[in-house]
Every structure is written in structure tokens, then in C-alpha cells.
Design a protein around this motif. Structure first.
Motif, mmCIF file in Angstrom:
data_model
loop_
_atom_site.group_PDB
_atom_site.id
_atom_site.type_symbol
_atom_site.label_atom_id
_atom_site.label_comp_id
_atom_site.label_asym_id
_atom_site.label_seq_id
_atom_site.Cartn_x
_atom_site.Cartn_y
_atom_site.Cartn_z
ATOM 1 N N PRO A 80 10.894 4.661 -7.244
ATOM 2 C CA PRO A 80 11.292 5.025 -6.295
ATOM 3 C C PRO A 80 10.896 6.313 -5.764
ATOM 4 N N ALA A 81 10.790 6.723 -4.730
ATOM 5 C CA ALA A 81 10.449 8.041 -4.211
ATOM 6 C C ALA A 81 11.471 9.023 -4.780
ATOM 7 N N ASP A 82 12.803 8.664 -4.663
ATOM 8 C CA ASP A 82 13.893 9.548 -4.896
ATOM 9 C C ASP A 82 13.784 9.631 -6.337
ATOM 10 N N LEU A 83 13.491 9.195 -7.247
ATOM 11 C CA LEU A 83 13.298 9.234 -8.703
ATOM 12 C C LEU A 83 12.023 10.384 -8.858
ATOM 13 N N ARG A 84 10.986 9.822 -8.325
ATOM 14 C CA ARG A 84 9.539 10.606 -8.353
ATOM 15 C C ARG A 84 9.705 11.976 -7.869
ATOM 16 N N ASP A 85 10.631 12.157 -6.844
ATOM 17 C CA ASP A 85 10.555 13.535 -6.363
ATOM 18 C C ASP A 85 11.602 14.521 -6.918
ATOM 19 N N LYS A 86 12.325 13.972 -8.001
ATOM 20 C CA LYS A 86 13.316 14.997 -8.689
ATOM 21 C C LYS A 86 12.347 15.991 -9.473
ATOM 22 N N GLY A 87 11.008 15.702 -9.594
ATOM 23 C CA GLY A 87 10.354 16.980 -10.584
ATOM 24 C C GLY A 87 10.781 16.769 -11.958
ATOM 25 N N LEU A 88 11.082 15.658 -12.426
ATOM 26 C CA LEU A 88 11.278 15.468 -14.003
ATOM 27 C C LEU A 88 10.279 15.974 -14.952
ATOM 28 N N SER A 89 10.767 16.310 -15.970
ATOM 29 C CA SER A 89 9.884 16.969 -16.992
ATOM 30 C C SER A 89 9.421 15.729 -17.777
ATOM 31 N N GLN A 90 8.559 15.841 -18.658
ATOM 32 C CA GLN A 90 8.089 14.594 -19.454
ATOM 33 C C GLN A 90 9.121 14.122 -20.448
ATOM 34 N N SER A 91 9.872 15.226 -20.862
ATOM 35 C CA SER A 91 10.945 14.977 -21.943
ATOM 36 C C SER A 91 11.886 13.844 -21.283
ATOM 37 N N GLU A 92 12.511 14.387 -20.168
ATOM 38 C CA GLU A 92 13.454 13.713 -19.297
ATOM 39 C C GLU A 92 13.041 12.276 -18.931
ATOM 40 N N VAL A 93 11.584 12.341 -18.365
ATOM 41 C CA VAL A 93 11.216 10.773 -18.232
ATOM 42 C C VAL A 93 11.269 9.912 -19.375
ATOM 43 N N SER A 110 0.835 -1.351 -0.107
ATOM 44 C CA SER A 110 0.113 -0.019 0.007
ATOM 45 C C SER A 110 0.933 1.335 -0.034
ATOM 46 N N SER A 111 2.020 1.391 0.224
ATOM 47 C CA SER A 111 2.939 2.344 0.287
ATOM 48 C C SER A 111 4.342 2.077 -0.300
ATOM 49 N N ASP A 112 5.108 3.097 -0.481
ATOM 50 C CA ASP A 112 6.541 3.080 -0.459
ATOM 51 C C ASP A 112 7.034 2.718 0.575
ATOM 52 N N ARG A 113 6.652 3.026 1.822
ATOM 53 C CA ARG A 113 7.202 2.551 3.076
ATOM 54 C C ARG A 113 7.284 1.158 3.218
ATOM 55 N N MET A 114 6.120 0.560 2.867
ATOM 56 C CA MET A 114 6.094 -0.830 3.033
ATOM 57 C C MET A 114 7.115 -1.564 2.023
ATOM 58 N N VAL A 115 7.132 -1.080 0.868
ATOM 59 C CA VAL A 115 8.173 -1.918 0.068
ATOM 60 C C VAL A 115 9.609 -1.786 0.873
ATOM 61 N N THR A 116 9.716 -0.743 1.271
ATOM 62 C CA THR A 116 11.185 -0.361 1.880
ATOM 63 C C THR A 116 11.202 -1.456 2.952
ATOM 64 N N GLN A 117 10.203 -1.739 3.813
ATOM 65 C CA GLN A 117 10.524 -2.588 4.984
ATOM 66 C C GLN A 117 10.301 -3.970 4.527
ATOM 67 N N PHE A 118 9.707 -4.354 3.381
ATOM 68 C CA PHE A 118 9.738 -5.508 2.954
ATOM 69 C C PHE A 118 11.304 -5.875 2.524
ATOM 70 N N ALA A 119 12.073 -5.094 1.968
ATOM 71 C CA ALA A 119 13.341 -5.067 1.374
ATOM 72 C C ALA A 119 14.165 -5.139 2.578
ATOM 73 N N GLU A 120 13.981 -4.388 3.481
ATOM 74 C CA GLU A 120 14.906 -4.399 4.765
ATOM 75 C C GLU A 120 14.843 -5.787 5.635
ATOM 76 N N ALA A 121 13.635 -6.173 5.721
ATOM 77 C CA ALA A 121 13.291 -7.277 6.587
ATOM 78 C C ALA A 121 13.908 -8.522 5.735
ATOM 79 N N LEU A 122 13.826 -8.864 4.502
ATOM 80 C CA LEU A 122 14.277 -9.861 3.860
ATOM 81 C C LEU A 122 15.643 -9.796 3.192
ATOM 82 N N GLY A 123 16.106 -8.738 3.430
ATOM 83 C CA GLY A 123 17.578 -8.517 2.749
ATOM 84 C C GLY A 123 17.425 -8.473 1.270
ATOM 85 N N LEU A 124 16.397 -7.847 0.528
ATOM 86 C CA LEU A 124 16.254 -7.876 -0.772
ATOM 87 C C LEU A 124 16.406 -6.186 -1.224
#
Length: 109
Positions: free
Chosen positions: A81-94, A54-68
């Protein structure tokens, strides 16, 4: 015989089983936004690809708990991932990034 496609759910289930964890064991390591552990039924639905995290946080928790690798899980979950989404990329950059991503993918198939 064709190789089965790895899904978010199958990756989680395989990693959980390799650790020798029950559904309840993994649930204790993955918390909802309200701070409570996810339920075994919810995890079972995720592992059988009936639900998505349901959230990015959950994806990260699965990764951390399982070593993935979290990037792998984001890919399997069909998310950026949020670090990519939060860059404010333009349509052409994406578009440029996705073309490069596809080229790399084709080169490795």
C-alpha cells in the motif's frame, strides 16, 4: 482435497457474487484514472487473473465497493500500500519488515 489459492481475481469475483452483483454493477463502482467506469471485459480479465488492477486507486475502489479489507487486496495484488511505500524506508528497514512478515506467516501456517 487441496484448498484453492485465493487470488486477487478470485477474491473480487467471490465478493461480487456474494453481493449478487453483475459485472456491470461492480464496474459502475470502479473508475479509471480518467473518471470513466472500467469495462466488463476488463473486470472479467481481472477476475480470471489475466490482468491486474492498474492502480492503487483501483485496488482501494474494489475494497470499498465490495466491503473487503484493502490490505488483503494489496497483498493479493502483490503490492505494498502507498502508506508503506511512501515512508522512504531504507533497504535494511524493508529487509527487517519482510523478515518479520515471513516469521509471522510461518507461525500461522
Amino acid at each position: 482435497m487441496a484448498q484453492e489459492e485465493t487470488t486477487f481475481g478470485s477474491a473480487i469475483a467471490d465478493a461480487r457474487k456474494k453481493k449478487g452483483w453483475s459485472l456491470k454493477d461492480l464496474c459502475a463502482n470502479v473508475l479509471r484514472e480518467d473518471g470513466d467506469a472500467i469495462s466488463p471485459q476488463y473486470l472479467n480479465d481481472i477476475e480470471h487473473d489475466r490482468r491486474s488492477p492498474s492502480s492503487d486507486r483501483m485496488v482501494t475502489q474494489f475494497a470499498e465497493a465490495l466491503g473487503l479489507d484493502p490490505d488483503w487486496l494489496y497483498y493479493l495484488a502483490g503490492r505494498f500500500p502507498a502508506d508503506l511505500r511512501d515512508k522512504g524506508l531504507s533497504q535494511s528497514e524493508v529487509t527487517t519488515l519482510m523478515v518479520a512478515f515471513r516469521e509471522i506467516g510461518r507461525a500461522h501456517v
